[in-house]
Design an enzyme around this catalytic site. Structure first.
Site, PDB file in Angstrom:
ATOM      1  N   CYS A 123       0.776  -1.103  -0.066  1.00 23.66           N
ATOM      2  CA  CYS A 123      -0.161  -0.020   0.083  1.00 23.66           C
ATOM      3  C   CYS A 123       0.831   1.239   0.035  1.00 23.66           C
ATOM      4  CB  CYS A 123      -0.901  -0.144   1.120  1.00 23.66           C
ATOM      5  SG  CYS A 123      -2.006   1.543   1.285  1.00 23.66           S
ATOM      6  N   CYS A 126      -0.941   4.214   2.338  1.00 27.14           N
ATOM      7  CA  CYS A 126      -1.138   4.182   3.692  1.00 27.14           C
ATOM      8  C   CYS A 126      -0.348   2.849   4.290  1.00 27.14           C
ATOM      9  CB  CYS A 126      -2.320   4.528   4.187  1.00 27.14           C
ATOM     10  SG  CYS A 126      -3.572   3.719   3.357  1.00 27.14           S
ATOM     11  N   SER A 127      -1.313   1.903   4.685  1.00 24.24           N
ATOM     12  CA  SER A 127      -0.816   0.470   5.089  1.00 24.24           C
ATOM     13  C   SER A 127      -1.817  -0.482   5.084  1.00 24.24           C
ATOM     14  CB  SER A 127      -0.286   0.559   6.481  1.00 24.24           C
ATOM     15  OG  SER A 127      -1.174   1.095   7.225  1.00 24.24           O
ATOM     16  N   CYS A 128      -2.893  -0.454   3.908  1.00 20.89           N
ATOM     17  CA  CYS A 128      -4.050  -1.239   3.865  1.00 20.89           C
ATOM     18  C   CYS A 128      -3.465  -2.710   3.764  1.00 20.89           C
ATOM     19  CB  CYS A 128      -4.765  -0.973   2.719  1.00 20.89           C
ATOM     20  SG  CYS A 128      -5.295   0.566   2.381  1.00 20.89           S
TER      21      CYS A 128
END
Lengths: 225, 111, 103
Positions: A123, A126-128
């Protein structure tokens, strides 16, 4: 934000003076601004009956109970049951639901790795991460280095994870930019035809479901995550 | 490059990835839990995209220099103020009180 | 109902630089790819981010780009030589309909 001057009044002897750490030795005194902020916000929310201490503890435990073992079960089922694999690829949410998992409000997409096509997930914004299936993401998944480099130099990144693939395999970096969460179905290791679903699940590492690695081979390292 | 959002990292250069495993600390776990709970219905104080927007609005220096859960707790603070759940003054007052506590006390969470 | 784009269609990602919260990464703006999946319609994150309803929903697609297309600005870069990606490697991203233009 990273100033350390907030420790002024605290005596931080590491060994002595912390009697009450014996029951939870990994706890440390807050020293950073953000750690104090966590305490302040939490206590205010509790005082105002917006959250309860119990609720927070339950939520922490709920997340601790989610781990890559969940994803590994799904992959092992897909490896052994072709009809299930088809359903998983067609409708991830429904298929993981069959095994008792829910991925709320998001579309779960399973991607199958083959000799010709290797998916790896990142991602960049962000950090999905498919937390209901894999638990809380590892630190590296959220790191600046992984998020920046993977889309530009996937094979260099794979190499850092010890994964080298022939150039005839398409490496497809999947940037999880929106409402989908991705689960990679790694290639089933050779020679595992006789293994039970439970034994197969032990070969399915967390990283193989992100696509930075392949599943563990027979007789190789077993999944300890 | 002001056109690039601070969180939009794809294609930037970087050093080796630290692939060592890391157990989240209690502070980190609590921040994680608070974020999840505050987004959960029926409270639903905000949605994921508002959280992302708030993190992207951090000062670039704060984004760069802060750790992952540090950004999250800063976002929680900003959103609680934005949504009028908490006031900035009461947060600052509580923070001052928390900091003034003797060592050991801040760790107690049997409330 | 697959919305304005069909699977297999070649599309260009808008090169725009709008202010505010967006979910289209900068490295793909202005790049040409192929629609490989249609996921359905989802609330608009650019509106959700500001406390709005996210309606009307938008069609969401997975678009596939060749690595060389994504990084074409790096003039003279031999993709194989530096070993960081191979000629057949690709990058896919999930992109909302408002960001895609037919070619």
């Amino acid at each position: 934000m990273s100033s350390h001057d907030n420790t002024q009044d605290h005596h931080h002897g590491d060994a002595a003076g912390h009697d009450h750490t014996t029951f939870q030795p990994d706890l440390k005194e807050p020293t950073e601004d953000w750690e104090f902020l966590e305490i302040a916000l939490r206590e205010l929310l509790i005082e105002k009956d917006i959250l309860s201490s119990r609720e927070i503890q339950d939520e922490i435990e709920a997340w601790e109970n989610k781990s890559p073992e969940g994803g590994a079960k799904i992959v092992a089922r897909a490896w052994t049951d072709d009809a299930y694999r088809q359903r998983l690829l067609a409708d991830g949410n429904a298929a993981v639901g069959e095994l008792g998992f829910t991925v709320e409000a998001l579309k779960l997409v399973a991607l199958e790795n083959t000799d010709k096509l290797h998916h790896m997930i990142v991602c960049t914004l962000c950090s999905c991460y498919p937390r209901p299936l894999l638990g809380v993401p590892p630190l590296w998944y959220k790191s600046r280095e992984y998020r920046s480099r993977t889309v530009r130099e996937p094979r260099a990144v794979l190499k850092e994870f010890g994964t080298e693939l022939p150039v005839t395999t398409e490496v497809r970096v999947v940037d999880s930019t929106a409402d989908c969460r991705y689960l990679v179905i790694p290639r089933r290791p050779n020679g595992t035809e006789g293994l039970s679903e439970t034994a197969l699940a032990e070969l399915v590492s967390r990283d193989s479901m992100i696509g930075t690695a392949e599943a563990f081979g027979l007789g190789g390292k077993r999944n300890t995550l | 490059m002001t056109d690039r959002a601070i969180s939009d990292l794809g294609g930037l250069t970087g050093g080796p990835i630290d692939i060592s495993e890391h157990q989240p600390t209690l502070s980190e776990r609590r921040i994680d839990a608070m974020m999840m709970l505050l987004r959960k219905k029926p409270q639903a104080f905000w949605v994921t995209d508002e959280n992302r927007r708030t993190i992207e609005s951090l000062e670039p220096k704060a984004y760069e220099e802060s750790a992952y859960y540090e950004r999250w707790v800063l976002a929680i603070r900003a959103l609680l103020i934005e949504k009028s759940v908490l006031g900035e003054a009461e947060i600052e007052a509580k923070l001052a009180e928390v900091r003034a506590r003797p060592a050991g006390y801040t760790r107690e969470d049997q409330r | 109902m697959t919305g304005p784009h069909a699977i297999g269609e070649t599309v260009r990602v808008s090169a725009g630089l709008p202010p505010g919260h967006v979910r289209t990464p900068l490295f793909l703006r202005g790049r040409t790819g192929v629609v490989i999946r249609h996921f359905g319609d989802f609330p608009n994150p650019e509106r959700l981010a500001y406390g709005l309803s996210g309606l009307p929903k938008l069609h969401l697609y997975q678009v596939l780009f060749r690595m060389d297309e994504a990084w074409a600005d790096e003039v003279g870069k031999e993709s194989v030589e530096d070993g960081t990606y191979a000629p057949g490697d690709t990058v896919a991203a999930d992109i909302y309909e408002t960001w895609l233009e037919p070619l």
